[in-house]
Design an enzyme around this catalytic site. Structure first.
Site, short mmCIF file in Angstrom:
data_model
loop_
_atom_site.label_atom_id
_atom_site.label_comp_id
_atom_site.label_asym_id
_atom_site.label_seq_id
_atom_site.Cartn_x
_atom_site.Cartn_y
_atom_site.Cartn_z
N CYS A 3 0.86 -1.19 0.00
CA CYS A 3 0.00 0.00 0.00
C CYS A 3 0.89 1.24 0.00
O CYS A 3 1.71 1.43 0.91
CB CYS A 3 -0.91 -0.01 1.24
SG CYS A 3 -1.78 1.54 1.48
N HIS A 45 -4.29 1.31 8.48
CA HIS A 45 -4.76 0.97 7.13
C HIS A 45 -6.22 0.54 7.17
O HIS A 45 -6.56 -0.49 7.71
CB HIS A 45 -3.91 -0.15 6.52
CG HIS A 45 -4.35 -0.51 5.13
ND1 HIS A 45 -3.84 0.11 4.00
CD2 HIS A 45 -5.29 -1.37 4.68
CE1 HIS A 45 -4.44 -0.37 2.93
NE2 HIS A 45 -5.32 -1.28 3.32
N HIS A 93 -6.53 3.08 0.57
CA HIS A 93 -6.22 3.38 1.98
C HIS A 93 -6.97 4.69 2.21
O HIS A 93 -6.66 5.70 1.55
CB HIS A 93 -4.70 3.52 2.16
CG HIS A 93 -4.25 3.84 3.55
ND1 HIS A 93 -3.21 3.18 4.18
CD2 HIS A 93 -4.69 4.79 4.43
CE1 HIS A 93 -3.03 3.70 5.39
NE2 HIS A 93 -3.92 4.69 5.57
N HIS A 95 -8.57 8.14 2.74
CA HIS A 95 -7.95 9.46 2.82
C HIS A 95 -8.99 10.52 2.53
O HIS A 95 -9.96 10.29 1.80
CB HIS A 95 -6.77 9.59 1.84
CG HIS A 95 -7.11 9.20 0.43
ND1 HIS A 95 -7.17 7.87 0.03
CD2 HIS A 95 -7.42 9.94 -0.65
CE1 HIS A 95 -7.50 7.83 -1.25
NE2 HIS A 95 -7.67 9.06 -1.68
P1 AMP Z 1 -8.25 8.86 -4.74
O1 AMP Z 1 -8.44 8.95 -6.24
O2 AMP Z 1 -9.34 9.50 -3.95
O3 AMP Z 1 -7.94 7.44 -4.32
O4 AMP Z 1 -6.99 9.75 -4.44
C1 AMP Z 1 -5.69 9.27 -4.49
C2 AMP Z 1 -4.81 10.47 -4.56
O5 AMP Z 1 -3.51 10.11 -4.16
C3 AMP Z 1 -4.68 11.06 -5.98
O6 AMP Z 1 -5.11 12.41 -5.97
C4 AMP Z 1 -3.20 10.92 -6.28
O7 AMP Z 1 -2.68 12.02 -7.02
C5 AMP Z 1 -2.58 10.83 -4.91
N1 AMP Z 1 -1.33 10.10 -4.82
C6 AMP Z 1 -1.04 8.88 -5.33
N2 AMP Z 1 0.21 8.53 -5.02
C7 AMP Z 1 0.73 9.54 -4.28
C8 AMP Z 1 1.98 9.77 -3.66
N3 AMP Z 1 2.99 8.89 -3.74
N4 AMP Z 1 2.16 10.92 -2.98
C9 AMP Z 1 1.16 11.83 -2.90
N5 AMP Z 1 -0.04 11.67 -3.46
C10 AMP Z 1 -0.26 10.54 -4.14
ZN ZN Z 2 -2.35 1.41 3.67
#
Ligand code: AMP
Ligand code: ZN
Length: 105
Positions: A3, A45, A93, A95
């Site tokens: 993850c 998680h 995960h 957010h």
């Molecule tokens: P969601 O589409 O709601 O699952 O949002 C996932 C978000 O995580 C997206 O806006 C991505 O740009 C962001 N994301 C993915 N990988 C990373 C990372 N390594 N660091 C920061 N943001 C990330």
């Molecule tokens: Zn996680």
């Protein structure tokens, strides 16, 4: 477990945390959809909101949203939680997005 957010929380990418506390970390989205785009991520998680049973944690996460927004100098902002693939969830995960200024989401 493979993850990306757990790895970030564990410090594997040396991510700069805008804010962190016992329950969550906050960092900048890598692909910002607004002038300010932060992610509030629980240390534990949990795959999605559908898998969250801990209402205390949900409260802590929302209070962390408020604190992170204040720290970023935001008084006006949007919060988004994508739940499930069809709603646009890409990282499984839980957010909370914080978006402000020229929001493209
Ligand atoms: P969601 O589409 O709601 O699952 O949002 C996932 C978000 O995580 C997206 O806006 C991505 O740009 C962001 N994301 C993915 N990988 C990373 C990372 N390594 N660091 C920061 N943001 C990330
Ligand atoms: Zn996680």
């Amino acid at each position: 477990m493979d993850c990306i957010f757990c790895k970030i929380i564990n410090g594997e990418f040396n991510t700069n945390f805008v804010l962190e506390n016992e329950y969550a970390v906050v960092f900048k989205d890598i692909n910002p959809k607004a002038d300010t785009h932060l992610l509030v991520v629980p240390r534990k998680h949990v795959e999605s909101l559908n898998d969250l049973e801990d209402e205390f944690l949900l409260g802590k996460l929302m209070m962390t949203v408020k604190e992170a927004a204040k720290k970023a100098g935001l008084s006006s902002y949007r919060t988004v939680i994508n739940t499930g693939k069809e709603a646009g969830q890409e990282v499984f995960h839980l957010h909370i997005h914080i978006l402000a200024g020229n929001i493209k989401l």
